[in-house]
Design an enzyme around this catalytic site. Structure first.
Site, PDB file in Angstrom:
ATOM      1  N   ARG A  78       0.855  -1.191   0.000  1.00 37.68           N
ATOM      2  CA  ARG A  78       0.000   0.000   0.000  1.00 37.68           C
ATOM      3  C   ARG A  78       0.894   1.245   0.000  1.00 37.68           C
ATOM      4  O   ARG A  78       1.719   1.428   0.901  1.00 37.68           O
ATOM      5  CB  ARG A  78      -0.892  -0.002   1.253  1.00 37.68           C
ATOM      6  CG  ARG A  78      -1.721   1.253   1.340  1.00 37.68           C
ATOM      7  CD  ARG A  78      -2.585   1.327   2.594  1.00 37.68           C
ATOM      8  NE  ARG A  78      -3.259   2.611   2.550  1.00 37.68           N
ATOM      9  CZ  ARG A  78      -3.431   3.432   3.570  1.00 37.68           C
ATOM     10  NH1 ARG A  78      -2.992   3.094   4.776  1.00 37.68           N
ATOM     11  NH2 ARG A  78      -4.024   4.584   3.410  1.00 37.68           N
ATOM     12  N   HIS A 122      -3.478  10.810   0.433  1.00 42.90           N
ATOM     13  CA  HIS A 122      -2.966  10.649   1.796  1.00 42.90           C
ATOM     14  C   HIS A 122      -2.465  12.024   2.252  1.00 42.90           C
ATOM     15  O   HIS A 122      -1.281  12.218   2.514  1.00 42.90           O
ATOM     16  CB  HIS A 122      -1.876   9.574   1.845  1.00 42.90           C
ATOM     17  CG  HIS A 122      -1.606   9.012   3.209  1.00 42.90           C
ATOM     18  ND1 HIS A 122      -1.647   7.665   3.495  1.00 42.90           N
ATOM     19  CD2 HIS A 122      -1.289   9.610   4.386  1.00 42.90           C
ATOM     20  CE1 HIS A 122      -1.341   7.461   4.776  1.00 42.90           C
ATOM     21  NE2 HIS A 122      -1.122   8.643   5.336  1.00 42.90           N
ATOM     22  N   GLU A 167      -7.764   8.170   5.972  1.00 38.14           N
ATOM     23  CA  GLU A 167      -8.124   8.802   7.249  1.00 38.14           C
ATOM     24  C   GLU A 167      -8.722  10.194   7.119  1.00 38.14           C
ATOM     25  O   GLU A 167      -8.146  11.181   7.599  1.00 38.14           O
ATOM     26  CB  GLU A 167      -6.890   8.840   8.165  1.00 38.14           C
ATOM     27  CG  GLU A 167      -6.376   7.461   8.505  1.00 38.14           C
ATOM     28  CD  GLU A 167      -5.327   7.447   9.619  1.00 38.14           C
ATOM     29  OE1 GLU A 167      -4.907   8.530  10.057  1.00 38.14           O
ATOM     30  OE2 GLU A 167      -4.949   6.351  10.048  1.00 38.14           O
ATOM     31  N   ASN A 293      -7.554   1.445   9.821  1.00 33.97           N
ATOM     32  CA  ASN A 293      -6.254   1.779  10.404  1.00 33.97           C
ATOM     33  C   ASN A 293      -6.455   1.794  11.913  1.00 33.97           C
ATOM     34  O   ASN A 293      -7.227   2.607  12.439  1.00 33.97           O
ATOM     35  CB  ASN A 293      -5.787   3.177   9.955  1.00 33.97           C
ATOM     36  CG  ASN A 293      -5.515   3.244   8.461  1.00 33.97           C
ATOM     37  OD1 ASN A 293      -5.610   2.237   7.755  1.00 33.97           O
ATOM     38  ND2 ASN A 293      -5.167   4.419   7.978  1.00 33.97           N
ATOM     39  N   TYR A 295      -4.696   1.927  15.713  1.00 31.23           N
ATOM     40  CA  TYR A 295      -3.522   2.168  16.561  1.00 31.23           C
ATOM     41  C   TYR A 295      -3.822   1.976  18.044  1.00 31.23           C
ATOM     42  O   TYR A 295      -3.020   1.414  18.770  1.00 31.23           O
ATOM     43  CB  TYR A 295      -2.955   3.577  16.298  1.00 31.23           C
ATOM     44  CG  TYR A 295      -2.265   3.634  14.956  1.00 31.23           C
ATOM     45  CD1 TYR A 295      -0.951   3.210  14.808  1.00 31.23           C
ATOM     46  CD2 TYR A 295      -2.949   4.038  13.809  1.00 31.23           C
ATOM     47  CE1 TYR A 295      -0.321   3.210  13.572  1.00 31.23           C
ATOM     48  CE2 TYR A 295      -2.328   4.044  12.565  1.00 31.23           C
ATOM     49  CZ  TYR A 295      -1.011   3.627  12.460  1.00 31.23           C
ATOM     50  OH  TYR A 295      -0.394   3.611  11.231  1.00 31.23           O
ATOM     51  N   GLU A 355      -3.548  -0.188   8.093  1.00 29.78           N
ATOM     52  CA  GLU A 355      -2.422   0.295   8.903  1.00 29.78           C
ATOM     53  C   GLU A 355      -2.551  -0.279  10.299  1.00 29.78           C
ATOM     54  O   GLU A 355      -3.647  -0.321  10.861  1.00 29.78           O
ATOM     55  CB  GLU A 355      -2.404   1.827   9.045  1.00 29.78           C
ATOM     56  CG  GLU A 355      -1.968   2.570   7.816  1.00 29.78           C
ATOM     57  CD  GLU A 355      -1.883   4.085   8.032  1.00 29.78           C
ATOM     58  OE1 GLU A 355      -1.573   4.525   9.158  1.00 29.78           O
ATOM     59  OE2 GLU A 355      -2.140   4.804   7.063  1.00 29.78           O
TER      60      GLU A 355
HETATM   61  C1  BGC Z   1      -1.459   7.822   9.108  1.00 22.65           C
HETATM   62  C2  BGC Z   1      -0.007   7.678   8.802  1.00 22.65           C
HETATM   63  C3  BGC Z   1       0.802   7.914  10.071  1.00 22.65           C
HETATM   64  C4  BGC Z   1       0.432   6.856  11.074  1.00 22.65           C
HETATM   65  C5  BGC Z   1       1.179   6.954  12.395  1.00 22.65           C
HETATM   66  C6  BGC Z   1      -1.879   7.255  10.431  1.00 22.65           C
HETATM   67  O1  BGC Z   1      -2.651   8.182  11.087  1.00 22.65           O
HETATM   68  O2  BGC Z   1      -2.248   7.370   8.047  1.00 22.65           O
HETATM   69  O3  BGC Z   1       0.324   8.564   7.785  1.00 22.65           O
HETATM   70  O4  BGC Z   1       2.166   7.946   9.841  1.00 22.65           O
HETATM   71  O5  BGC Z   1      -0.933   6.932  11.365  1.00 22.65           O
HETATM   72  O6  BGC Z   1       0.899   8.148  13.038  1.00 22.65           O
END
Ligand code: BGC
Length: 447
Positions: A78, A122, A167, A293, A295, A355
């Site tokens: 990607r 992006h 995002e 994505n 985190y 992600e």
């Molecule tokens: C984004 C990336 C970023 C990653 C880590 C995501 O919000 O798509 O561009 O580097 O998180 O912060």
């Protein structure tokens, strides 16, 4: 740590990057300026004044980077296409050198046996469009549709699936509401028309891509939201935050309507941005996949600041925090996917994790926190798959250490370490771990 996870047949392994974060070469071969070139020049905007002007110099070193991908054995890669390389002013004239760059990249990926998965946007909007209002201006959605047409016509014969936007939540909130990212506007909730226009852009582009027989995904940053306590005040605040972070995007895409935004003081028509027919357009092209994505989860308490109907809280009991300070909660990924099914039922398309990854302090050797992060999140993903969630693939963020937006080069998310003074790439232990994991899955695939 397991050397395999119970994931469905045909599951695709990959890594992700984005143009402004890795390419550099911002003034080369006819590329026009983007909002990130402008924003990074603003004093104090980026930690230590870093910019993406050189980044990982991927624009010149892409053969080496494709060799790294090949070494990993990924099924897919990607990456994002820099709109200002294709249309330097975001409209009209197409730059042949920009098209040629992605043409070569795609061909080289295919030669290496890797499926390209491009993201059309992006966050690097051509500055000329920002000068006309950027995503606050409805016309930007139409310009995006033109750009999508150019790309689909050029690469659609070799690229089967496309991500329209990355995002829109982060771009709207960090870029237009809080001013932490480009274009650096501080409009608070008045920023929300930018979200609607991005969704409209997605809808327009999605139908263009589908008409050409191409698959369409959109990636958003999604987070399971939990109240700090069961109290009505915390619960109402969590609901308001969930509407802003998640449902503002997934409801129109999957249900064809906006969530109730009254707690945010936002009217149903998002300050007049929503016109008749827009929601039909946004939801009109069924998604072939939802890009997630992930985190971290988000904990929300009752408001403490009069400008906001919620308070963002840390999750101190999380077993670890990344170098960025984000709580590491793999179970949040499973929870998020189950919540999506609960909210959208049969309207939920297949999921691809586009992600997931973590920044690790450079000195940390031999990269154990990243390996643990990836392994535990894959375990959570496999559990969600076992509970019936249709999961098609996993793209780690990121192949390389890169320009981490407002943090400059300080957060290192790469499976491959980059020495930004020499551009030397050095695969980390997590690279070898991921390579072996992919190989283990592949060997049982061919049996
Ligand atoms: C984004 C990336 C970023 C990653 C880590 C995501 O919000 O798509 O561009 O580097 O998180 O912060």
């Amino acid at each position: 740590m397991p050397d395999r996870y119970d994931l469905p047949p045909g599951f695709r392994w990959g890594v992700a990057t984005a143009a402004y974060q890795i390419e550099g070469a911002v003034g080369e071969d006819g590329r026009g300026p983007s909002v990130w070139d402008t924003f990074t020049a603003r004093p104090g905007a980026i930690r230590d004044g870093h910019t993406g002007a050189v980044a990982c110099d991927h624009y010149h070193r892409w053969p080496e980077d494709i060799a790294l991908l090949q070494g990993l054995g990924v099924d897919g890669y990607r990456f994002s296409i820099a709109w200002p390389r294709i249309q330097p002013t975001g409209a009209g004239t197409v730059n042949p050198a920009g098209l040629a760059f992605y043409d070569r990249l795609v061909d080289a990926l295919l030669d290496a046996g890797i499926t390209p998965l491009p993201t059309l946007f992006h966050w690097d909007l051509p500055q000329a469009l920002e000068d006309n209002g950027g995503w606050l201006d409805r016309d930007t959605a139409h310009r995006f549709a033109d750009y999508a047409t150019v790309m689909a016509d050029r690469l659609g014969d070799r690229v089967p699936a496309w991500i329209t936007l990355n995002e829109p939540f982060v771009h709207t909130v960090f870029g237009y509401a809080l001013g932490i990212h480009a274009p650096g506007r501080t409009l608070m909730f008045d920023a929300l028309p930018a979200a609607h226009h991005q969704l409209l852009a997605h809808g327009l582009a999605a139908s263009i891509l589908h008409d050409r027989g191409l698959d369409v995904l959109i990636s958003n940053n999604l987070t399971p939201v939990g109240p700090a306590s069961p109290s009505p005040a915390d619960t109402a605040a969590a609901k308001a935050y969930d509407a802003l972070h998640n449902r503002l995007f997934t409801d129109p895409l999957l249900l064809g309507r906006y969530p109730d935004l009254t707690a945010l003081g936002v009217p149903d028509d998002i300050f007049g941005a929503v016109r008749p027919g827009d929601l039909d357009l946004i939801a009109g092209t069924p998604l072939d996949g939802l890009g997630v994505n992930y985190y971290n989860p988000t904990r929300i308490g009752a408001p403490t600041d009069p400008a906001l109907p919620f308070t963002l809280l840390d999750i101190p009991e999380a077993p670890a925090h990344t170098a960025f300070g984000w709580p590491v909660v793999p179970e949040g990924l499973r929870q998020l996917l189950l919540d999506l099914r609960q909210s959208y039922g049969s309207s939920l398309p297949p999921i691809t994790i586009t992600e997931n990854g973590c920044s690790v302090t450079e000195e940390t050797a031999p990269d154990h926190p990243r390996i643990t992060f990836l392994a535990t999140h894959l375990d959570a993903l496999a559990q969600a798959a076992a509970e019936g969630i249709d999961i098609r693939g996993y793209y780690t963020w990121s192949l390389l250490d890169n320009f981490e937006w407002a943090e400059g080069y300080h957060q290192r998310f790469g499976l491959v370490h980059v020495d930004f003074a020499t551009q030397q790439r050095t695969p980390r232990a997590s690279y070898a771990w991921y390579r072996d994991l992919i190989a283990a899955h592949r060997s049982c695939r061919v049996k």
